[in-house]
Design a protein around this motif. Structure first.
Motif, short mmCIF file in Angstrom:
data_model
loop_
_atom_site.label_atom_id
_atom_site.label_comp_id
_atom_site.label_asym_id
_atom_site.label_seq_id
_atom_site.Cartn_x
_atom_site.Cartn_y
_atom_site.Cartn_z
N GLY A 19 0.84 -1.20 0.00
CA GLY A 19 0.00 0.00 0.00
C GLY A 19 0.87 1.24 0.00
O GLY A 19 2.10 1.16 -0.12
N ALA A 24 5.95 5.78 0.73
CA ALA A 24 6.08 6.98 1.57
C ALA A 24 7.54 7.38 1.71
O ALA A 24 7.87 8.57 1.67
CB ALA A 24 5.46 6.73 2.94
N VAL A 28 6.26 9.83 -1.75
CA VAL A 28 4.86 9.91 -2.23
C VAL A 28 3.97 9.97 -0.98
O VAL A 28 4.03 9.07 -0.16
CB VAL A 28 4.46 8.66 -3.06
CG1 VAL A 28 3.06 8.83 -3.61
CG2 VAL A 28 5.46 8.41 -4.18
N PRO A 29 3.18 11.03 -0.84
CA PRO A 29 2.35 11.11 0.37
C PRO A 29 1.32 9.98 0.43
O PRO A 29 0.78 9.58 -0.60
CB PRO A 29 1.62 12.45 0.24
CG PRO A 29 2.25 13.17 -0.90
CD PRO A 29 2.94 12.17 -1.74
N ARG A 32 -3.57 8.99 4.19
CA ARG A 32 -3.96 9.27 5.57
C ARG A 32 -2.93 10.09 6.34
O ARG A 32 -3.18 10.50 7.46
CB ARG A 32 -4.33 7.96 6.28
CG ARG A 32 -5.72 7.54 5.81
CD ARG A 32 -6.11 6.12 6.04
NE ARG A 32 -7.42 5.89 5.43
CZ ARG A 32 -7.60 5.56 4.16
NH1 ARG A 32 -6.57 5.38 3.36
NH2 ARG A 32 -8.82 5.39 3.67
N GLN A 97 -1.68 -1.76 -4.24
CA GLN A 97 -2.78 -0.78 -4.30
C GLN A 97 -2.25 0.55 -4.81
O GLN A 97 -3.00 1.49 -4.99
CB GLN A 97 -3.34 -0.55 -2.89
CG GLN A 97 -3.95 -1.78 -2.26
CD GLN A 97 -4.17 -1.55 -0.77
OE1 GLN A 97 -5.15 -0.94 -0.36
NE2 GLN A 97 -3.26 -2.04 0.04
N ASN A 98 -0.94 0.62 -4.98
CA ASN A 98 -0.34 1.89 -5.38
C ASN A 98 -0.52 2.12 -6.88
O ASN A 98 -0.48 1.20 -7.68
CB ASN A 98 1.14 1.92 -5.02
CG ASN A 98 1.34 1.87 -3.52
OD1 ASN A 98 0.40 2.15 -2.78
ND2 ASN A 98 2.51 1.51 -3.09
N HIS A 115 -5.41 -1.13 -8.26
CA HIS A 115 -6.08 0.18 -8.25
C HIS A 115 -5.70 1.04 -9.45
O HIS A 115 -5.96 2.24 -9.46
CB HIS A 115 -5.76 0.92 -6.95
CG HIS A 115 -6.48 0.34 -5.75
ND1 HIS A 115 -6.23 0.74 -4.45
CD2 HIS A 115 -7.43 -0.62 -5.67
CE1 HIS A 115 -7.01 0.05 -3.63
NE2 HIS A 115 -7.75 -0.78 -4.34
N THR A 184 0.14 -0.88 4.34
CA THR A 184 -1.26 -0.65 3.99
C THR A 184 -2.08 -0.52 5.28
O THR A 184 -1.87 -1.26 6.23
CB THR A 184 -1.82 -1.73 3.04
OG1 THR A 184 -3.18 -1.46 2.79
CG2 THR A 184 -1.68 -3.13 3.57
N GLY A 186 -5.10 -1.14 5.77
CA GLY A 186 -6.10 -2.19 5.97
C GLY A 186 -7.51 -1.64 6.02
O GLY A 186 -8.45 -2.31 6.41
N ILE A 208 4.09 -5.62 7.73
CA ILE A 208 5.14 -4.61 7.98
C ILE A 208 4.49 -3.24 7.90
O ILE A 208 3.91 -2.87 6.87
CB ILE A 208 6.28 -4.72 6.94
CG1 ILE A 208 6.89 -6.13 6.96
CG2 ILE A 208 7.34 -3.65 7.21
CD1 ILE A 208 7.92 -6.37 5.86
N GLY A 225 7.88 -0.91 11.90
CA GLY A 225 9.08 -0.22 11.42
C GLY A 225 8.88 0.19 9.98
O GLY A 225 7.85 -0.12 9.37
P1 NAD Z 1 -3.08 4.45 3.41
O1 NAD Z 1 -2.64 5.83 3.08
O2 NAD Z 1 -4.44 4.20 3.88
O3 NAD Z 1 -2.11 3.85 4.54
C1 NAD Z 1 -0.73 3.88 4.46
C2 NAD Z 1 -0.18 2.93 5.50
O4 NAD Z 1 1.23 2.91 5.39
C3 NAD Z 1 -0.51 3.32 6.94
O5 NAD Z 1 -0.98 2.18 7.63
C4 NAD Z 1 0.84 3.79 7.51
O6 NAD Z 1 0.98 3.48 8.88
C5 NAD Z 1 1.81 2.96 6.68
N1 NAD Z 1 3.15 3.53 6.49
C6 NAD Z 1 3.49 4.83 6.32
N2 NAD Z 1 4.81 4.94 6.11
C7 NAD Z 1 5.33 3.69 6.16
C8 NAD Z 1 6.64 3.13 6.01
N3 NAD Z 1 7.71 3.91 5.79
N4 NAD Z 1 6.80 1.78 6.09
C9 NAD Z 1 5.72 0.98 6.32
N5 NAD Z 1 4.46 1.44 6.48
C10 NAD Z 1 4.27 2.76 6.40
O7 NAD Z 1 -2.70 3.56 2.17
P2 NAD Z 1 -3.39 2.29 1.51
O8 NAD Z 1 -3.64 1.27 2.55
O9 NAD Z 1 -2.52 1.95 0.37
O10 NAD Z 1 -4.80 2.79 0.97
C11 NAD Z 1 -5.00 4.05 0.40
C12 NAD Z 1 -5.49 4.08 -1.03
O11 NAD Z 1 -4.88 5.20 -1.60
C13 NAD Z 1 -5.12 2.95 -1.92
O12 NAD Z 1 -6.24 2.65 -2.65
C14 NAD Z 1 -4.04 3.48 -2.87
O13 NAD Z 1 -4.36 3.13 -4.18
C15 NAD Z 1 -4.16 4.97 -2.78
N6 NAD Z 1 -2.88 5.69 -2.68
C16 NAD Z 1 -1.82 5.35 -3.44
C17 NAD Z 1 -0.62 6.04 -3.33
C18 NAD Z 1 0.55 5.62 -4.19
O14 NAD Z 1 0.35 5.14 -5.29
N7 NAD Z 1 1.79 5.75 -3.69
C19 NAD Z 1 -0.51 7.10 -2.43
C20 NAD Z 1 -1.63 7.44 -1.67
C21 NAD Z 1 -2.80 6.73 -1.80
#
Ligand code: NAD
Ligand code: ZN
Length: 236
Positions: A19, A24, A28-29, A32, A97-98, A115, A184, A186, A208, A225
């Protein structure tokens, strides 16, 4: 040696669900996190078909902002660790999901983008699908085939996932020995249910994340972590 490490040595079949958290660390923000906001809109207000129909200009402006942000971004050690893992594993599926395309950029082969992808666009009139990496993109972009309005080829809140990708993802989740759930929250369905399906089908589930999530309850191990630190450590 912990269980994950011994299972990794066995080179069994592995399915990974990623996810926004895995990207991050590349910058990439996540949705949440507080830096996921744009002009004070929550993503749930923009990433919907209703929002697009009501104001396609606004939604395209937001995607243009996200595309600008993502374009120069590079994969991080967590993405590369998964490329390495794939090379060592007989059967490997990466479900993401990214929409940022970073797994692909890193070199992962068997990737299911459930996605969609921010670099793909689809015509709302004739459904013609194409790649578009223009930054900035012309707002509003139109179809080269019929002149119809293009939309980002991503799955919005309230939309169903592409059937074939979801079926393949379900199969991979329910036919693996080891499943990783990385970065992710969840909270987004049906992606999160893939973890549950994997567990129910007998996979050893390793989560993780930088914090506990609803999926921590079903995981056999949760590693708190950063994805890059934990993966690098597990694969060393
Ligand atoms: P989410 O934003 O809901 O959650 C992100 C999760 O990543 C959180 O649980 C957070 O605690 C965890 N996290 C943050 N930094 C981390 C790190 N360095 N290592 C491990 N975990 C870390 O994301 P989601 O669950 O993917 O769901 C959001 C939806 O938004 C998805 O449908 C996705 O398609 C989309 N989305 C995608 C992107 C992308 O493509 N990069 C960015 C934002 C949102
Ligand atoms: Zn068209």
């Amino acid at each position: 040696m912990n269980i994950t490490k011994s299972k990794l040595r066995a080179k069994q079949s592995i399915t990974v669900l990623t996810g926004a958290g895995i990207s991050a660390e590349s910058g990439v923000p996540t949705f949440r996190g507080s830096d996921g906001l744009w002009k004070n809109f929550r993503p749930e207000q923009l990433a919907t078909l209703e929002a697009f129909q009501a104001n396609p200009h606004l939604v395209w402006e937001w995607y243009d902002w996200r595309r600008k942000l993502i374009k120069p971004i590079k994969p991080n050690p967590a993405h590369y660790a998964l490329v390495e893992l794939e090379a060592q594993t007989e059967q490997f599926t990466l479900i993401t999901q990214n929409i940022d395309g970073l797994h692909d950029k890193a070199g992962s082969q068997n990737v299911l983008e459930i996605h969609g992808n921010i670099w793909k666009v689809q015509c709302t009139k004739c459904q013609y699908l194409s790649h578009n990496s223009e930054v900035p993109i012309q707002i509003l972009p139109t179809c080269e085939q019929c002149g119809g309005l293009l939309r980002p080829k991503v799955v919005w809140f309230g939309e169903v996932l592409p059937e074939k990708e979801l079926e393949t993802a379900k199969f991979a989740a329910t036919h693996c020995d080891l499943m990783f759930i990385i970065g992710t929250s969840g909270l987004v369905q049906p992606a999160a249910s893939l973890g549950v399906a994997g567990k129910q089908a007998g996979a050893y589930v390793v989560e993780i994340n930088i914090e506990q999530t609803p999926l921590s309850n079903i995981a056999d191990e949760t590693h708190i972590g950063k994805a890059s630190d934990v993966l690098t450590n597990l694969l060393s």
